[in-house]
Scaffold this motif. Structure first.
Motif, PDB file in Angstrom:
ATOM      1  N   TYR A  24     -30.951  11.755 -41.369  1.00 16.01           N
ATOM      2  CA  TYR A  24     -29.585  12.194 -41.680  1.00 16.01           C
ATOM      3  C   TYR A  24     -29.415  12.372 -43.192  1.00 16.01           C
ATOM      4  O   TYR A  24     -28.781  13.325 -43.664  1.00 16.01           O
ATOM      5  CB  TYR A  24     -28.569  11.165 -41.180  1.00 16.01           C
ATOM      6  CG  TYR A  24     -28.256  11.207 -39.703  1.00 16.01           C
ATOM      7  CD1 TYR A  24     -29.212  11.600 -38.767  1.00 16.01           C
ATOM      8  CD2 TYR A  24     -27.019  10.808 -39.227  1.00 16.01           C
ATOM      9  CE1 TYR A  24     -28.940  11.610 -37.414  1.00 16.01           C
ATOM     10  CE2 TYR A  24     -26.725  10.817 -37.871  1.00 16.01           C
ATOM     11  CZ  TYR A  24     -27.694  11.216 -36.968  1.00 16.01           C
ATOM     12  OH  TYR A  24     -27.407  11.223 -35.630  1.00 16.01           O
ATOM     13  N   SER A 133     -26.192   7.493 -32.281  1.00 12.74           N
ATOM     14  CA  SER A 133     -25.887   8.419 -33.366  1.00 12.74           C
ATOM     15  C   SER A 133     -24.723   7.944 -34.223  1.00 12.74           C
ATOM     16  O   SER A 133     -24.743   8.081 -35.452  1.00 12.74           O
ATOM     17  CB  SER A 133     -25.576   9.805 -32.791  1.00 12.74           C
ATOM     18  OG  SER A 133     -24.463   9.751 -31.911  1.00 12.74           O
ATOM     19  N   GLN A 274     -21.289   9.694 -24.203  1.00 12.41           N
ATOM     20  CA  GLN A 274     -21.896  10.834 -24.889  1.00 12.41           C
ATOM     21  C   GLN A 274     -22.973  10.401 -25.877  1.00 12.41           C
ATOM     22  O   GLN A 274     -23.930  11.133 -26.118  1.00 12.41           O
ATOM     23  CB  GLN A 274     -20.816  11.643 -25.590  1.00 12.41           C
ATOM     24  CG  GLN A 274     -19.923  12.408 -24.623  1.00 12.41           C
ATOM     25  CD  GLN A 274     -18.776  13.101 -25.321  1.00 12.41           C
ATOM     26  OE1 GLN A 274     -18.765  13.236 -26.538  1.00 12.41           O
ATOM     27  NE2 GLN A 274     -17.792  13.530 -24.564  1.00 12.41           N
ATOM     28  N   PRO A 383     -31.244  13.233 -27.598  1.00 15.44           N
ATOM     29  CA  PRO A 383     -30.487  14.462 -27.904  1.00 15.44           C
ATOM     30  C   PRO A 383     -29.173  14.200 -28.634  1.00 15.44           C
ATOM     31  O   PRO A 383     -28.866  14.895 -29.631  1.00 15.44           O
ATOM     32  CB  PRO A 383     -30.275  15.091 -26.515  1.00 15.44           C
ATOM     33  CG  PRO A 383     -31.405  14.568 -25.689  1.00 15.44           C
ATOM     34  CD  PRO A 383     -31.623  13.169 -26.161  1.00 15.44           C
ATOM     35  N   PRO A 384     -28.342  13.213 -28.218  1.00 13.78           N
ATOM     36  CA  PRO A 384     -27.140  12.927 -29.018  1.00 13.78           C
ATOM     37  C   PRO A 384     -27.469  12.488 -30.440  1.00 13.78           C
ATOM     38  O   PRO A 384     -26.723  12.798 -31.378  1.00 13.78           O
ATOM     39  CB  PRO A 384     -26.448  11.797 -28.238  1.00 13.78           C
ATOM     40  CG  PRO A 384     -26.968  11.898 -26.854  1.00 13.78           C
ATOM     41  CD  PRO A 384     -28.372  12.403 -26.982  1.00 13.78           C
ATOM     42  N   ALA A 386     -30.011  13.523 -32.252  1.00 12.68           N
ATOM     43  CA  ALA A 386     -30.345  14.736 -33.005  1.00 12.68           C
ATOM     44  C   ALA A 386     -29.085  15.546 -33.320  1.00 12.68           C
ATOM     45  O   ALA A 386     -28.899  16.012 -34.454  1.00 12.68           O
ATOM     46  CB  ALA A 386     -31.345  15.570 -32.219  1.00 12.68           C
ATOM     47  N   ARG A 387     -28.214  15.719 -32.337  1.00 16.25           N
ATOM     48  CA  ARG A 387     -26.963  16.458 -32.588  1.00 16.25           C
ATOM     49  C   ARG A 387     -26.091  15.731 -33.604  1.00 16.25           C
ATOM     50  O   ARG A 387     -25.376  16.367 -34.391  1.00 16.25           O
ATOM     51  CB  ARG A 387     -26.194  16.641 -31.286  1.00 16.25           C
ATOM     52  CG  ARG A 387     -26.855  17.589 -30.297  1.00 16.25           C
ATOM     53  CD  ARG A 387     -25.889  17.956 -29.185  1.00 16.25           C
ATOM     54  NE  ARG A 387     -25.470  16.794 -28.409  1.00 16.25           N
ATOM     55  CZ  ARG A 387     -26.080  16.368 -27.316  1.00 16.25           C
ATOM     56  NH1 ARG A 387     -27.166  16.998 -26.870  1.00 16.25           N
ATOM     57  NH2 ARG A 387     -25.644  15.308 -26.655  1.00 16.25           N
ATOM     58  N   GLY A 390     -26.522  16.863 -37.259  1.00 15.97           N
ATOM     59  CA  GLY A 390     -25.778  18.064 -37.633  1.00 15.97           C
ATOM     60  C   GLY A 390     -24.297  17.789 -37.783  1.00 15.97           C
ATOM     61  O   GLY A 390     -23.637  18.330 -38.694  1.00 15.97           O
ATOM     62  N   ARG A 391     -23.757  16.947 -36.903  1.00 14.06           N
ATOM     63  CA  ARG A 391     -22.334  16.608 -36.985  1.00 14.06           C
ATOM     64  C   ARG A 391     -22.036  15.821 -38.265  1.00 14.06           C
ATOM     65  O   ARG A 391     -21.018  16.037 -38.927  1.00 14.06           O
ATOM     66  CB  ARG A 391     -21.939  15.799 -35.756  1.00 14.06           C
ATOM     67  CG  ARG A 391     -20.470  15.446 -35.667  1.00 14.06           C
ATOM     68  CD  ARG A 391     -20.163  14.798 -34.344  1.00 14.06           C
ATOM     69  NE  ARG A 391     -21.101  13.713 -34.067  1.00 14.06           N
ATOM     70  CZ  ARG A 391     -21.787  13.590 -32.931  1.00 14.06           C
ATOM     71  NH1 ARG A 391     -21.639  14.471 -31.960  1.00 14.06           N
ATOM     72  NH2 ARG A 391     -22.611  12.581 -32.746  1.00 14.06           N
ATOM     73  N   GLN A 394     -22.055  18.246 -41.160  1.00 13.80           N
ATOM     74  CA  GLN A 394     -20.871  19.102 -41.116  1.00 13.80           C
ATOM     75  C   GLN A 394     -19.639  18.351 -41.611  1.00 13.80           C
ATOM     76  O   GLN A 394     -18.800  18.914 -42.325  1.00 13.80           O
ATOM     77  CB  GLN A 394     -20.639  19.612 -39.699  1.00 13.80           C
ATOM     78  CG  GLN A 394     -19.514  20.632 -39.582  1.00 13.80           C
ATOM     79  CD  GLN A 394     -19.770  21.867 -40.423  1.00 13.80           C
ATOM     80  OE1 GLN A 394     -20.880  22.400 -40.437  1.00 13.80           O
ATOM     81  NE2 GLN A 394     -18.759  22.319 -41.147  1.00 13.80           N
TER      82      GLN A 394
END
Length: 533
Positions: A24, A133, A274, A383-384, A386-387, A390-391, A394
């Motif tokens: 991150y 995450s 999630q 997967p969460p 990794a996403r 990006g979050r 952002q």
């Protein structure tokens, strides 16, 4: 039966916790051209309090004025070390957050071990926390999330031990008091811990009978907690007229509490599911296993399960009549659930694994399957995770494109005597020397009185905040127009600069605007022009 020793977490677990943080952080440095930032304006608020503390002005945000605006005085004290260390403070803030995150992951493993988990189950619980995450997000956010996670989890470890062995030194309640100075939800945890100690039972045949609480260690623990909490609460009462920080009114809003709505409980489950699907599905079963052990040799108390239930219900009560659920940005008010849920989730997994043979026969050969099963259980969280990177980036970009950019632009043109009203005070307070009026009420709590009167008269707080602006007459406003609901379209409010927030997921609107007010007394040194992105 004495609990197994928690021991030290395996090195691979700490490495697993560190790797996502570094990933991150690398993404942040790449997309910010080598700079560091934060995913919330609140992070900058903590840094202002910390910087002033390091300069010898504790509990002040601007001008040395005392304010009960910090919900995390202990976290501010820890962050102040970043301003005393050599070099710029922001890298040290990141190091501090990552360090507490590693401590929290180790604490989750220790809690799972204390609750009766094997070494493998404890390591799996720590791995769940390491791959969550939102906990990685918290490690780099400059917020108090990892510190609270570590203190609360280790406090639960001590609570379980002290509940079974009253002769131990009563340190758990002390840890929960320290956690309260990091996040106010710690007060709920402290109250639940007291209830857990009072609810002692023993088995009499097929019945459960209440046992006499161990009053002396309980009172000693409460005394230690009071030594930590009372000075701060009395100080807040003296300077603000209320033992609660001003942030309580800011976050809780002006609606009366009530029964939680069913939709809110769906939101809570969705936040956990999630990020950690396996944990969300199994944590409740782990909590029920604590109930099944009551009064037996494996009695670990109910505190982890009570926390899993009580924290969402508390926020559900506060937001019962609000338009949107009170969960904070991205659900961060519920992030303290993740560490405890991870520790509880491995208990039913261990029970299921214990009922099966340790080896699996395939094609005439047998294999140890439990380690492979643990890896498979972790896969849904990847997967969460990794996403989430990006979050995170952002969110940092959103804050940089709005509050931070506006503050840096104003630092070159805003006269020092100009008064600026804002609805995000952190980045402006960090980068500007000007006097600020906080329309969210954290360091300008008077605005809450105007908002409450407006709610009582009109059902809407916005006219009251606008009336407060007209009463205080700042020279400029730097606000998100959407937050005001069109009230700034009146004559006299002249837009001077508009900053678009691309792909906004964080801020109070997609556009931050600087307005000159009808009472502007300090003109800008030169016209503002937005530099190219």
């Amino acid at each position: 039966m004495a609990p197994p020793p928690s021991g030290s977490p395996p090195r691979w677990l700490l490495a697993l916790a560190l790797l996502p943080c570094l990933g991150y952080l690398a993404a942040e440095l790449y997309f910010l051209d080598g700079r560091l930032g934060f995913p919330l304006d609140d992070s900058w608020i903590h840094l202002v309090f910390a910087r002033n503390l390091a300069a010898g002005a504790p509990f002040s945000f601007q001008g040395g004025e005392l304010v009960a605006g910090s919900t995390a005085p202990l976290w501010s004290a820890l962050l102040s070390l970043a301003f005393l260390a050599p070099g710029p403070p922001l890298p040290w803030v990141k190091v501090l957050g990552i360090g507490w995150h590693l401590a929290a992951v180790a604490a989750v493993a220790g809690l799972a071990r204390e609750l009766g988990g094997s070494r493998g189950a404890a390591a799996l619980a720590g791995a769940f926390a390491a791959t969550t995450s939102w906990l990685v997000w918290g490690a780099l956010s400059g917020m108090e999330i990892p510190c609270f996670a570590a203190l609360s989890a280790w406090g639960m470890v001590l609570q379980s031990r002290e509940r079974r062995d009253p002769m131990r030194r009563p340190l758990a309640l002390l840890l929960f008091a320290l956690a309260t100075l990091v996040r106010p939800e710690g007060a709920l945890l402290l109250a639940l811990a007291v209830g857990d100690r009072l609810l002692r039972v023993r088995r009499q045949g097929e019945a459960l009978a209440l046992a006499r609480p161990a009053w002396r260690p309980l009172l000693a623990g409460l005394g230690l907690a009071a030594l930590v909490l009372l000075p701060v609460l009395l100080f807040y009462l003296a300077i603000g007229g209320d033992p609660l920080p001003t942030t309580f009114s800011t976050k809780a809003g002006y609606a009366a509490p009530g029964l939680p709505r069913l939709r809110y409980l769906y939101v809570v489950f969705g936040i956990v599911f999630q990020a950690q699907p396996v944990v969300a599905l199994l944590a409740a079963a782990g909590a029920l296993s604590l109930v099944a052990r009551l009064g037996g040799e494996d009695d670990r108390g109910l505190l982890p399960g009570l926390w899993l239930l009580a924290l969402p219900l508390a926020y559900g009560v506060l937001s019962a009549h609000q338009r949107s659920p009170l969960v904070g940005n991205f659900g961060r008010y519920l992030f303290p659930l993740f560490p405890v849920a991870a520790a509880l989730a491995v208990l039913p997994l261990q029970a299921a694994a214990a009922a099966l043979p340790s080896r699996l026969a395939l094609g005439g050969r047998s294999f140890a399957w439990k380690a492979a099963a643990a890896v498979l259980l972790l896969l849904p969280s990847l997967p969460p995770l990794a996403r989430g990177g990006g979050r995170y980036v952002q969110s940092v970009l959103n804050v940089e494109q709005s509050d931070v950019r506006m503050a840096r632009l104003l630092s070159a043109v805003l006269p020092p005597e100009a008064v600026l009203a804002v609805n995000d005070i952190g980045a402006f307070g960090y980068h500007l020397p000007n006097r600020l009026i906080d329309l969210a009420g954290i360091v300008t709590p008077e605005v809450h009185d105007w908002a409450r009167r407006s709610v009582a008269e009109t059902g809407n707080w916005r006219p009251g905040v606008h009336a407060f602006v007209e009463h205080t007459r700042p020279d400029y406003l730097a606000v998100f127009p959407a937050w005001f609901g069109g009230l700034l379209d009146r004559p006299g409010y002249t837009p001077l600069l508009r900053l678009r927030v691309a792909d906004n997921i964080t801020m109070g609107g997609d556009e931050l605007v600087l307005y000159a007010t009808p009472w502007t007394r300090a003109p800008l040194r030169r016209p503002l022009r937005e530099p190219p992105s």
